[in-house]
Write an enzyme that holds these catalytic residues in place. Structure first.
Site, short mmCIF file in Angstrom:
data_model
loop_
_atom_site.label_atom_id
_atom_site.label_comp_id
_atom_site.label_asym_id
_atom_site.label_seq_id
_atom_site.Cartn_x
_atom_site.Cartn_y
_atom_site.Cartn_z
N HIS A 199 0.94 -1.24 -0.19
CA HIS A 199 0.23 -0.08 0.42
C HIS A 199 0.31 1.26 0.07
O HIS A 199 0.72 2.47 -0.58
CB HIS A 199 -1.05 0.66 1.21
CG HIS A 199 -1.94 -0.91 1.16
ND1 HIS A 199 -3.06 -1.07 1.99
CD2 HIS A 199 -2.73 -0.84 -0.07
CE1 HIS A 199 -3.89 -1.63 1.71
NE2 HIS A 199 -3.64 -2.15 0.62
N GLU A 232 -12.63 -8.43 -21.48
CA GLU A 232 -11.35 -9.53 -20.91
C GLU A 232 -11.22 -10.66 -20.64
O GLU A 232 -10.52 -11.16 -20.31
CB GLU A 232 -11.63 -8.19 -19.81
CG GLU A 232 -13.22 -8.26 -19.17
CD GLU A 232 -12.66 -7.89 -17.66
OE1 GLU A 232 -11.89 -7.05 -16.78
OE2 GLU A 232 -13.78 -7.84 -16.96
N ASN A 238 -6.03 -5.30 -18.45
CA ASN A 238 -5.59 -5.35 -17.19
C ASN A 238 -5.44 -7.83 -17.45
O ASN A 238 -5.07 -8.22 -16.82
CB ASN A 238 -6.13 -5.01 -16.56
CG ASN A 238 -5.67 -4.10 -16.11
OD1 ASN A 238 -4.69 -3.71 -17.19
ND2 ASN A 238 -6.56 -2.81 -15.60
N ASP A 239 -7.03 -7.44 -17.58
CA ASP A 239 -7.93 -9.58 -17.06
C ASP A 239 -7.60 -9.45 -18.79
O ASP A 239 -7.28 -11.71 -18.37
CB ASP A 239 -9.18 -9.57 -17.08
CG ASP A 239 -9.23 -8.94 -15.57
OD1 ASP A 239 -8.50 -9.81 -14.04
OD2 ASP A 239 -9.81 -8.06 -14.73
N CYS A 247 -10.76 0.33 -21.27
CA CYS A 247 -9.79 0.92 -19.80
C CYS A 247 -9.48 0.06 -19.31
O CYS A 247 -9.27 1.00 -17.81
CB CYS A 247 -11.73 1.04 -19.39
SG CYS A 247 -12.13 -0.80 -18.65
C1 PEP Z 1 -9.20 -4.36 -17.14
O1 PEP Z 1 -9.74 -5.87 -16.62
O2 PEP Z 1 -8.28 -3.89 -17.76
C2 PEP Z 1 -10.32 -3.32 -16.12
C3 PEP Z 1 -10.11 -2.54 -16.71
O3 PEP Z 1 -10.59 -4.17 -14.87
P1 PEP Z 1 -10.16 -4.14 -13.50
O4 PEP Z 1 -8.52 -3.35 -13.32
O5 PEP Z 1 -11.06 -3.53 -12.72
O6 PEP Z 1 -10.16 -5.66 -13.54
MG MG Z 2 -10.56 -6.17 -15.04
#
Ligand code: PEP
Ligand code: MG
Length: 582
Positions: A196, A439, A462-463, A510
Site C-alpha cells: 500500500h 476481458e 488488465n484481465d 479501460c
Molecule cells: C481490466 O481488467 O482491464 C479492468 C479495467 O478492470 P479491473 O482492472 O478493475 O479488473
Molecule cells: Mg477487469
C-alpha cells in the site's frame, strides 16, 4: 567518489535533497507475567493504547488534504479497520487471561501467529497485507512502551522541507504525515512494489525506492542525495556533472508537465483532424473533483465495487443511487460509464464466505457470474444505476462477460426493472446504453457475436492479458511475462476493435494499457478512438494524440500485428513512437 545504491523503483521521478534518517526501530518487548489481581488493569491499559492508536490515525486522516485521491484515505481506513478487528482487540485479551502475560507480550504473541498465517499464503498481494498488520501492532506497542513519538509530529511546520526520508519501513499513514511536513521522496529498507505504501507513493507523485537493505548504514543523516525513481537508484556524494544531469532532468520534466497543463482546455484531435475521446477511470464519488480539473470527456470506467469494500454491510439501493447521482451530476452532461460489481478474486468483500474464495479465484465466481447468481446483490445496483440515468447520461457496463447468454440474461433483467420503474412512475433513461467489458479471451474471440447484443464494448486489458497469457496479474513471480505487446494480445485487441467497427458500435479501452503512452500510437493505428485511464495519465496521452497523424499509423500498426514475439512488437512500436508528427 559517488556512491550508487540500487533498490526497487516503485514511484517515478527525480528528487534531490538532504536525508532525514528515521530512527525508530521496533519496540523491545519484555516477556512479563502479570499477577492475577492486576490483570484487569493490564487489559484496560491495552484498550487505552488501542484507543490512542485510533485517535492518532484519525488525526492523520484529518491532515489528508481534500484534493488528495480517495484511495489514500482508504489506506488509513484499512489500518483503522485492522486496529478494531477482534484479531487485535479481543485475541490478545484472551492470551492475557490464559497466560497471565503483559499486554505487550500478548500482542507480540498474537502478531507472531498472524504473521505466520500471512507467510503461508501463496497470494503475493495478500502477503503484502502482512506489513499492514505489523505496522498496526507496532503502533500499539510504541504507545504501550512509551516510544510513542515515532515521527516528527510538528503540526503544520515544514519540519521536513525538501528532505528525503530514509527509514526501515513506512506505513501509508506515515507517508501522509511526512509529506504534510515537507518530505519530497523516501527510501525504505524493506517493502515491495505491491505494498500500500508503494501504491500511495505513486498516487502522491512522491519519488520512492524500497527494498534497499541496510540503507541507513550507507547513508548519513543530513547528507545530500539524489533519488532516481525511474531507475531505482540512490546517489550520494554525487559529482558536479551528475548533479547537473539530474538538475536538467528535473527541469525538463517540470517544463514538460507545465506544457501539458496547457492542454487541459484543448480538444483531443489528431493532426489529421480525427477526434479521440479521453475518459477517466474512477473509484469513488469523491474522485470527481480531480476529474473536473483535468477536463475529461467522461468517465469510461467507474469501478462500483469500491463502494462495497472495507465495510461490514452492503450499500442499499438508496445509498448507491445517491453515490451514482453525485457522479452523474458532477460530470455535468458528460457520460458516466458505471461498471456493475466486479467483486471476487483480489476484490473480495469483508464478509465473503470461505466457499467464495476458491483455489483459482480469478477464474471463479466473480463479477457478472457472482451478480447473476445473487440477485440480492445485483438488482438493487441495477435499479440504482437506472434511476441515476434520469439525472444525466449513464452507460451500464458489464464486467467479465464470457458468453452471449450472460448478456441476454442481463438485458432481460434490465428490461424487467425498466418495466417495474415505469409502473412505479420512477424516471430512468429508456435508451441507456448497455455495454460489456471484453476481458476474457472467449469474449474477445467471439466479440463479433457480442457486438450484436451490446451498445458498446470496452477492452479490459488488465484481465485480458492475464487470461490470454495465463499470468496471474498480482503474482510477482510471473510479472515478467505480463506483456501487452504479446502478438496474441495485439491480435485480440484488433479483433475486438474490428468487431465494433463492423457492428457500428463504439469500442473503448479501460485497462492500464490505455493510459500507457508507449502504446498510444499503436492503439490509434489499430483503430481505437476511446481511451479510459487513471487521471494522471490523461494529458500525456492527449499530447501524443495531438501530435499524431492517424492515417499514417494504420499501416505501421498492422505491421506490428505480423511480429512473432512480444519483444519484436515492442521494437517496432518504439520505432513508431520515435517518428515525430506521423
Ligand atoms: C481490466 O481488467 O482491464 C479492468 C479495467 O478492470 P479491473 O482492472 O478493475 O479488473
Ligand atoms: Mg477487469
Amino acid at each position: 567518489m559517488t556512491l550508487a545504491i540500487k533498490g526497487i523503483a516503485v514511484s517515478r521521478g527525480v528528487a534531490m535533497g538532504r536525508t532525514h534518517l528515521l530512527e525508530r526501530g521496533r519496540p523491545d518487548i519484555a516477556e512479563t507475567c502479570i499477577p492475577h489481581e492486576h490483570l484487569e488493569d493490564e487489559i484496560a491499559r491495552l484498550h487505552r493504547a488501542i484507543d490512542i492508536a485510533n485517535m492518532q490515525l484519525r488525526q492523520i486522516q484529518e491532515k489528508i488534504p481534500r484534493s488528495t485521491a480517495t484511495n489514500i484515505a482508504a489506506f488509513i481506513d484499512t489500518h483503522l479497520l485492522m486496529l478494531n478487528d477482534p484479531a487485535l482487540s479481543d485475541a490478545p485479551v484472551e492470551i492475557m487471561r490464559s497466560r497471565s502475560c503483559s499486554a505487550e507480550w500478548a500482542l507480540k504473541l498474537q502478531l507472531d501467529s498472524l504473521v505466520r498465517v500471512f507467510d503461508e499464503m501463496n497470494d503475493p498481494y495478500l502477503k503484502t497485507r502482512r506489513d499492514d498488520v505489523i505496522h498496526v501492532v507496532d503502533r500499539i506497542l510504541r504507545i504501550l512502551t512509551n516510544m510513542n513519538e515515532e515521527l516528527p509530529l510538528h503540526d503544520g511546520a515544514q519540519f521536513l522541507q525538501n528532505r528525503i526520508v530514509v527509514a526501515d519501513d513506512l506505513t501509508p499513514a506515515d507517508i501522509v504525515l511526512l509529506q504534510h511536513q515537507g518530505m519530497i521522496a523516501f527510501i525504505t529498507e524493506s517493502g515491495g512494489p505491491l505494498s500500500h505504501t508503494a501504491i500511495l507513493a505513486r498516487s502522491l507523485k512522491l519519488p520512492a525506492i524500497v527494498g534497499i537493505r541496510h540503507a541507513k548504514r550507507y547513508l548519513l543523516n543530513d547528507e545530500d542525495i539524489i533519488i532516481d525513481g525511474d531507475q531505482g537508484i540512490v546517489l550520494s556524494k554525487a559529482t558536479a556533472p551528475i548533479k547537473t544531469y539530474y538538475e536538467d532532468k528535473q527541469r525538463s520534466s517540470r517544463q514538460h508537465y507545465s506544457r501539458l497543463n496547457n492542454l487541459k482546455s484543448k480538444p483531443t484531435l489528431s493532426l489529421d483532424n480525427i477526434t479521440v475521446q479521453l475518459h477517466a477511470n474512477a473509484e469513488l464519488p469523491e474522485d470527481m473533483q480531480t476529474l473536473r480539473d483535468t477536463n475529461v470527456d467522461g468517465i469510461g470506467l467507474f469501478r462500483s465495487e469500491y463502494l462495497f469494500m472495507n465495510r461490514d454491510d452492503l450499500p442499499d439501493e438508496e445509498e448507491q443511487f445517491n453515490a451514482y447521482s453525485k457522479i452523474v451530476s458532477a460530470m455535468s452532461g458528460k457520460p458516466v460509464t458505471i461498471r456493475t460489481l466486479d467483486l471476487g478474486a483480489d476484490k473480495a468483500l469483508k464478509n465473503m464466505q470461505q466457499s467464495e474464495c476458491p483455489t483459482n479465484p480469478a477464474l471463479g465466481l466473480r463479477a457478472i457470474r457472482l451478480c447473476l447468481k445473487d440477485p440480492g446483490l445485483f438488482m438493487p445496483q441495477l435499479r440504482a444505476i437506472l434511476r441515476a440515468s434520469a439525472i444525466g447520461p449513464v452507460r451500464l457496463m458489464i464486467p467479465m462477460l464470457s458468453s452471449t447468454e450472460e448478456i441476454l440474461q442481463v438485458i432481460n433483467i434490465v428490461d424487467n426493472i425498466k418495466m417495474e420503474l415505469r409502473r412505479l412512475k420512477i424516471d430512468y433513461d429508456e435508451n441507456i446504453p448497455v455495454g460489456g467489458m471484453i476481458e476474457v479471451p472467449a469474449a474477445a474471440i467471439t466479440s463479433h457475436l457480442f457486438a450484436r447484443h451490446l451498445d458498446f464494448l470496452s477492452i479490459g486489458t488488465n484481465d485480458l492479458i492475464q487470461y490470454t497469457l495465463a499470468i496471474d496479474r498480482i503474482d510477482e513471480d510471473v510479472n515478467y511475462l505480463y506483456k501487452p505487446s504479446h502478438p496474441s494480445v495485439l491480435f485480440l485487441i484488433r479483433k475486438i476493435i474490428e468487431a465494433g467497427e463492423n457492428a457500428g458500435i463504439p469500442v473503448a479501452m479501460c485497462g492500464e494499457m490505455a493510459g500507457d503512452p508507449e502504446y498510444t500510437r499503436l492503439l490509434l493505428g489499430l483503430g481505437l478512438r476511446e481511451f479510459s485511464m487513471q487521471p494522471n495519465a490523461i494529458l500525456e496521452v492527449k499530447n501524443i494524440i495531438n501530435h499524431s497523424r492517424i492515417s499514417t499509423l494504420e499501416s505501421a500498426s498492422l505491421d506490428v500485428l505480423q511480429c512473432e514475439h512480444a519483444d519484436e512488437s515492442l521494437t517496432l512500436i518504439q520505432a513508431i513512437n520515435s517518428q515525430q508528427h506521423q
